[in-house]
Design a protein around this motif. Structure first.
Motif, short mmCIF file in Angstrom:
data_model
loop_
_atom_site.label_atom_id
_atom_site.label_comp_id
_atom_site.label_asym_id
_atom_site.label_seq_id
_atom_site.Cartn_x
_atom_site.Cartn_y
_atom_site.Cartn_z
N THR A 1 37.97 31.37 39.70
CA THR A 1 38.09 31.17 38.15
C THR A 1 37.00 31.72 37.76
O THR A 1 36.91 32.99 38.63
CB THR A 1 37.36 29.62 37.68
OG1 THR A 1 37.21 29.96 36.20
CG2 THR A 1 36.20 28.84 37.76
N SER A 2 36.11 31.75 36.68
CA SER A 2 35.25 33.55 36.32
C SER A 2 34.58 33.78 36.83
O SER A 2 34.00 35.19 37.01
CB SER A 2 35.28 32.85 34.53
OG SER A 2 34.07 32.21 34.97
N GLN A 3 33.92 33.13 37.44
CA GLN A 3 32.75 33.84 38.51
C GLN A 3 33.20 33.76 40.09
O GLN A 3 32.45 34.29 40.76
CB GLN A 3 31.85 32.20 38.53
CG GLN A 3 30.89 31.89 37.45
CD GLN A 3 30.00 30.77 38.01
OE1 GLN A 3 28.78 30.66 37.91
NE2 GLN A 3 29.94 29.74 37.93
N ARG B 1 39.03 37.16 40.86
CA ARG B 1 39.10 36.80 39.25
C ARG B 1 40.83 37.00 39.32
O ARG B 1 41.79 37.88 40.28
CB ARG B 1 38.68 37.57 38.90
CG ARG B 1 37.19 37.10 38.24
CD ARG B 1 36.16 36.45 39.03
NE ARG B 1 35.40 37.41 39.72
CZ ARG B 1 34.54 37.93 39.39
NH1 ARG B 1 34.07 37.83 38.46
NH2 ARG B 1 33.85 39.69 39.91
N ASP C 1 46.34 41.46 33.63
CA ASP C 1 45.06 41.37 33.67
C ASP C 1 43.85 41.70 34.34
O ASP C 1 45.08 42.68 35.95
CB ASP C 1 44.51 40.66 33.95
CG ASP C 1 44.33 39.33 32.44
OD1 ASP C 1 44.68 39.52 31.40
OD2 ASP C 1 44.71 37.65 32.77
N GLY D 1 41.13 42.01 35.89
CA GLY D 1 38.90 41.66 35.81
C GLY D 1 38.33 42.20 36.05
O GLY D 1 38.56 43.99 37.11
N HIS E 1 38.52 37.73 27.76
CA HIS E 1 37.12 37.11 28.23
C HIS E 1 37.13 38.47 29.35
O HIS E 1 38.22 38.96 30.25
CB HIS E 1 37.56 35.74 29.05
CG HIS E 1 37.63 35.19 27.77
ND1 HIS E 1 37.55 33.79 28.04
CD2 HIS E 1 36.54 35.08 26.87
CE1 HIS E 1 37.47 32.50 27.00
NE2 HIS E 1 37.04 33.16 26.02
N ASP F 1 35.86 38.15 32.69
CA ASP F 1 37.46 37.73 33.71
C ASP F 1 38.86 38.44 33.60
O ASP F 1 39.97 38.19 35.14
CB ASP F 1 36.85 36.76 34.33
CG ASP F 1 37.58 35.29 33.50
OD1 ASP F 1 37.78 35.47 31.82
OD2 ASP F 1 38.00 33.89 33.72
N HIS F 2 39.09 39.19 32.54
CA HIS F 2 40.67 39.49 32.71
C HIS F 2 40.17 40.50 31.92
O HIS F 2 41.78 41.35 32.32
CB HIS F 2 41.29 37.92 31.83
CG HIS F 2 41.12 36.81 32.15
ND1 HIS F 2 42.59 36.49 32.90
CD2 HIS F 2 40.98 35.62 31.86
CE1 HIS F 2 42.34 35.21 32.59
NE2 HIS F 2 40.74 34.94 32.67
N ASP G 1 44.86 30.17 31.78
CA ASP G 1 43.27 29.59 30.53
C ASP G 1 44.61 29.66 29.76
O ASP G 1 43.77 28.95 27.94
CB ASP G 1 42.76 31.73 30.21
CG ASP G 1 41.57 31.81 31.40
OD1 ASP G 1 43.01 32.18 32.84
OD2 ASP G 1 40.51 32.09 31.08
N HIS H 1 43.88 30.13 38.66
CA HIS H 1 42.39 30.22 37.49
C HIS H 1 41.69 28.96 38.59
O HIS H 1 41.36 28.01 37.59
CB HIS H 1 42.57 30.01 36.65
CG HIS H 1 41.21 30.35 35.40
ND1 HIS H 1 40.35 30.67 35.07
CD2 HIS H 1 41.83 31.90 34.49
CE1 HIS H 1 39.93 30.65 34.85
NE2 HIS H 1 40.22 32.02 34.05
N SER I 1 39.12 26.38 40.12
CA SER I 1 37.03 26.45 40.28
C SER I 1 36.85 25.96 42.11
O SER I 1 37.28 25.31 42.91
CB SER I 1 36.60 26.03 39.71
OG SER I 1 35.12 25.48 40.16
#
Ligand SMILES: [Zn+2]
Ligand SMILES: [Zn+2]
Length: 253
Positions: free
Chosen positions: A10-12, A35, A50, A52, A76, A78-79, A170, A223, A225
């Protein structure tokens, strides 16, 4: 067709900077997730979905020295945040074809104004060749790509189907009419963030229910976490045709 999972986090990403969560401290390489992005290759074509913040590292790890274009799911960070690192491709191949919704192109133009500069562009700045896409099929090389409209909370996002492979990330919801495009898939990639629900991402339970509805031969979750848990433990809980994707996983179909 060969698919390489360049990133499945995921994004982090995982580990999260400074986190002492056990998954972030895991030594298992499958618990380390950059990412989200995938590399899709067939014949002599190579496309990335994507771009990222880990794009440079992903291209180095995948030993990827030529790509024919980048497809964007949405804007976003992260992409999209790795766009500056297309420069080595620019020096060898010229402007990089990018495929994105016009709203996403606009967001890229704001964030990377120097890339889109037409007067006094800095020599050596990245270059892109813009292809605005709508929710209608388009050609990449000799193959048709079918965009799929998804909703990421309130934000429209594109998923993509290439032959019997579909990549949806997403996503939180999908209109019933778009489900038509997901029939008879060999492989479905779908986002599954964690067990707890989230306003703009499917959680594990929702992703599994979606897979049940789509009925692909196989499904891979992405994606992810750190809150979803350890890769090996989560995978044991999944139905036998569902897998957790992991970074550098390759599948052919
Ligand atoms: Zn994302
Ligand atoms: Zn997003």
């Amino acid at each position: 067709m060969k698919i390489t999972f360049l990133g499945t986090g995921t994004s982090q990403g995982i580990p999260v900077i400074g986190s002492t969560h056990p998954v972030c401290l895991s030594d298992n390489p499958k618990d380390k997730r950059l990412r989200v992005s995938v590399l899709i290759e067939w014949d002599n074509y190579a496309y990335v979905i994507d771009c990222g913040p880990d794009f440079r590292q992903q291209m180095l790890t995948a030993n990827c020295n030529k790509i024919d274009g980048i497809l964007f799911t949405h804007e976003h960070a992260d992409h999209t945040a790795g766009l500056d690192d297309i420069r080595p491709f620019n020096f060898r191949q010229g402007d990089m074809p990018i495929y994105a919704h016009k709203r996403v192109v606009k967001a890229l133009q704001q964030r990377f104004a120097y890339v889109f500069e037409t007067k006094n562009k800095y020599p050596g700045a990245p270059g892109v060749d813009i292809h605005e896409i709508e929710n209608t099929p388009f050609e990449l090389g000799d193959t048709t790509v079918v965009p799929i409209n998804l909703m990421h909370g309130n934000l429209q996002v594109f998923g993509f189907r290439v032959n019997d492979f579909a990549y949806l990330t997403d996503m939180k919801t999908i209109a019933e009419a778009e489900m038509e495009k997901l029939k008879h898939l060999k492989v479905l990639v779908i986002n599954a963030l964690r067990e707890e629900s989230h306003h703009s991402h499917l959680n594990l339970e929702e992703a599994l229910a979606f897979i049940d509805k789509v009925k692909p031969e196989k499904a891979y979750l992405t994606h992810i976490s750190h809150l979803l848990g350890f890769h090996d433990e989560v995978e044991q809980k999944l139905p036998k045709h569902v897998f957790l994707a992991y970074d550098n996983l390759q599948i052919t179909l």
